[in-house]
Design an enzyme around this catalytic site. Structure first.
Site, PDB file in Angstrom:
ATOM      1  N   HIS A  97       0.840  -1.200   0.000  1.00  0.00           N
ATOM      2  CA  HIS A  97       0.000   0.000   0.000  1.00  0.00           C
ATOM      3  C   HIS A  97       0.873   1.247   0.000  1.00  0.00           C
ATOM      4  O   HIS A  97       2.073   1.193   0.261  1.00  0.00           O
ATOM      5  CB  HIS A  97      -0.962   0.006   1.198  1.00  0.00           C
ATOM      6  CG  HIS A  97      -0.313   0.141   2.534  1.00  0.00           C
ATOM      7  ND1 HIS A  97      -1.022   0.404   3.692  1.00  0.00           N
ATOM      8  CD2 HIS A  97       0.989   0.041   2.931  1.00  0.00           C
ATOM      9  CE1 HIS A  97      -0.193   0.452   4.725  1.00  0.00           C
ATOM     10  NE2 HIS A  97       1.026   0.251   4.297  1.00  0.00           N
TER      11      HIS A  97
ATOM     12  N   HIS B   9       4.937   0.223  -0.323  1.00  0.00           N
ATOM     13  CA  HIS B   9       5.698  -0.772   0.438  1.00  0.00           C
ATOM     14  C   HIS B   9       4.715  -1.843   0.900  1.00  0.00           C
ATOM     15  O   HIS B   9       3.493  -1.679   0.798  1.00  0.00           O
ATOM     16  CB  HIS B   9       6.382  -0.127   1.645  1.00  0.00           C
ATOM     17  CG  HIS B   9       5.419   0.470   2.626  1.00  0.00           C
ATOM     18  ND1 HIS B   9       4.790   1.679   2.393  1.00  0.00           N
ATOM     19  CD2 HIS B   9       4.938   0.009   3.812  1.00  0.00           C
ATOM     20  CE1 HIS B   9       3.982   1.947   3.398  1.00  0.00           C
ATOM     21  NE2 HIS B   9       4.050   0.950   4.273  1.00  0.00           N
TER      22      HIS B   9
ATOM     23  N   HIS C  76      -1.634 -10.495  -1.855  1.00  0.00           N
ATOM     24  CA  HIS C  76      -0.717 -10.210  -2.971  1.00  0.00           C
ATOM     25  C   HIS C  76      -1.291  -9.159  -3.929  1.00  0.00           C
ATOM     26  O   HIS C  76      -1.270  -9.318  -5.149  1.00  0.00           O
ATOM     27  CB  HIS C  76      -0.348 -11.496  -3.727  1.00  0.00           C
ATOM     28  CG  HIS C  76       0.631 -12.344  -2.977  1.00  0.00           C
ATOM     29  ND1 HIS C  76       0.283 -13.107  -1.884  1.00  0.00           N
ATOM     30  CD2 HIS C  76       1.960 -12.546  -3.164  1.00  0.00           C
ATOM     31  CE1 HIS C  76       1.360 -13.737  -1.423  1.00  0.00           C
ATOM     32  NE2 HIS C  76       2.390 -13.413  -2.175  1.00  0.00           N
TER      33      HIS C  76
END
Length: 355
Positions: free
Chosen positions: A215, A240, A281
């Site tokens: 995010h 990150h 993911h």
């Protein structure tokens, strides 16, 4: 259990000897000038005790066919059953006795060992206690919830219970608290108000799962420098990632026959289908529609998960109580879906959760 498990009423205990030069019968004086009892006598405190045992169980109801048992309980219906390493956390509360203790821990250990671990360790739960004899109409399956309530019933006459947590495995546990009326109706002067608390009528069942996601924390109407002033490194343009731990807690009465708050397989499937699969993911800002316009902080992610799960869990027969999302070892957010439950006794819950 020896009667000495119950701490004496502070009013019935002789006053400690006064310090030299002090008037006879006076209590020690605190720095603020207030009188106090020696060793914290009478002041409230919550203590916990941990115990472990290994046991097996099988989910199988005689009134159901083999196919129906398989459909209801899946692999848990397979003979001869399966086992777990259980971990039990017992929280007890009351006023301190003249020795500075809520209870003598030797007596606490004896109560838990004699009433629980010595009876259950290396046993098949279906065959140990009458509550789990499903050949009787009142028998129920030895689920995590039902086992926790049966343990409560055996310990409540001996220990001033304020909470109980039972882990079946690290990703599945139940919390039990006394009914709200149990402590409210106890005399305020009683050092162990919860001593005779009845078995709780509801249980808080929790499951734990995880997902990995990336995010970026930034508000689109702000400049990069403004976002960095608010979110720091988390505002960097390429984002990150985290390995998120998700705890979902539901609340409800324990079914008198299945021993369950809800269908555990259904609960796990709802969390997988509505949260884990869509979030795992992904880059949350770009792959999950909600976060295209909402900054995906841990707080906002937890709120969105609660919104996604509240209705479907209610349709399954339970109530969503809480969502806890751990973003890193140092950062977590909790969202309570039931506003009235925010008034629950926090001391008991915090004592259980801290272990």
């Amino acid at each position: 259990m020896p009667a000495s498990v119950t701490a004496p009423d502070p009013a019935s205990v002789s006053t400690p000897a006064a310090s030299p030069g002090a008037p006879a019968g006076d209590l020690p004086v605190s720095p603020s000038g207030e009188h106090r009892r020696a060793h914290g006598q009478g002041r409230p405190c919550v203590i916990t005790r941990r115990a472990t045992f290994s046991a097996s169980h099988r989910y199988w109801l005689p009134e159901l066919s083999a196919e129906e048992n398989q459909a209801c309980f899946g692999a848990c219906s397979l003979a001869p059953g399966h086992g777990h390493n259980y971990e039990l956390i017992v929280a007890m509360g009351g006023g301190l006795d003249p020795d500075g203790m809520v209870l003598n821990l030797s007596e606490v250990k004896h109560a838990i060992r004699s009433q629980v671990t010595a009876q259950l360790d290396y046993r098949c739960l279906n065959e140990v206690w009458p509550e789990f004899d499903v050949s009787r109409p009142e028998g129920r399956l030895p689920t995590t919830e039902a086992l926790g309530q049966a343990i409560w019933t055996r310990l409540a006459p001996l220990l001033p219970l304020v909470g109980l947590r039972l882990y079946e495995q690290p990703t599945l546990w139940v919390d039990l608290l006394p009914p709200p009326t149990a402590l409210a109706s106890a005399p305020a002067s009683s050092p162990h108000a919860a001593l005779s608390s009845p078995a709780p009528m509801e249980a808080f069942l929790s499951i734990r799962t995880h997902f990995a996601a990336a995010h970026r924390l930034a508000r689109p109407e702000l400049s990069q420098s403004e976002n960095e002033a608010i979110y720091g490194k988390c505002a960097r343009p390429h984002g990150h990632g985290h390995n998120y731990l998700l705890d979902v807690t539901v609340r409800g009465p324990i079914d008198p026959r299945t021993g369950m708050v809800c269908d555990l397989a259904v609960l796990q499937r709802l969390v997988d289908d509505l949260v884990v699969e869509p979030f795992d993911h992904t880059f949350l800002n770009k792959d999950v529609e909600h976060f295209a316009t909402t900054v995906p902080t841990a707080e906002n992610i937890a709120l969105h998960i609660a919104d996604l799960l509240t209705g479907p869990i209610a349709a399954s027969g339970a109530r969503l109580h809480k969502v806890r999302l751990q973003e890193s070892p140092n950062n977590a957010a909790e969202v309570f879906a039931e506003v009235p439950q925010l008034e629950m006794r926090p001391a008991a819950l915090e004592a259980l959760a801290a272990v």
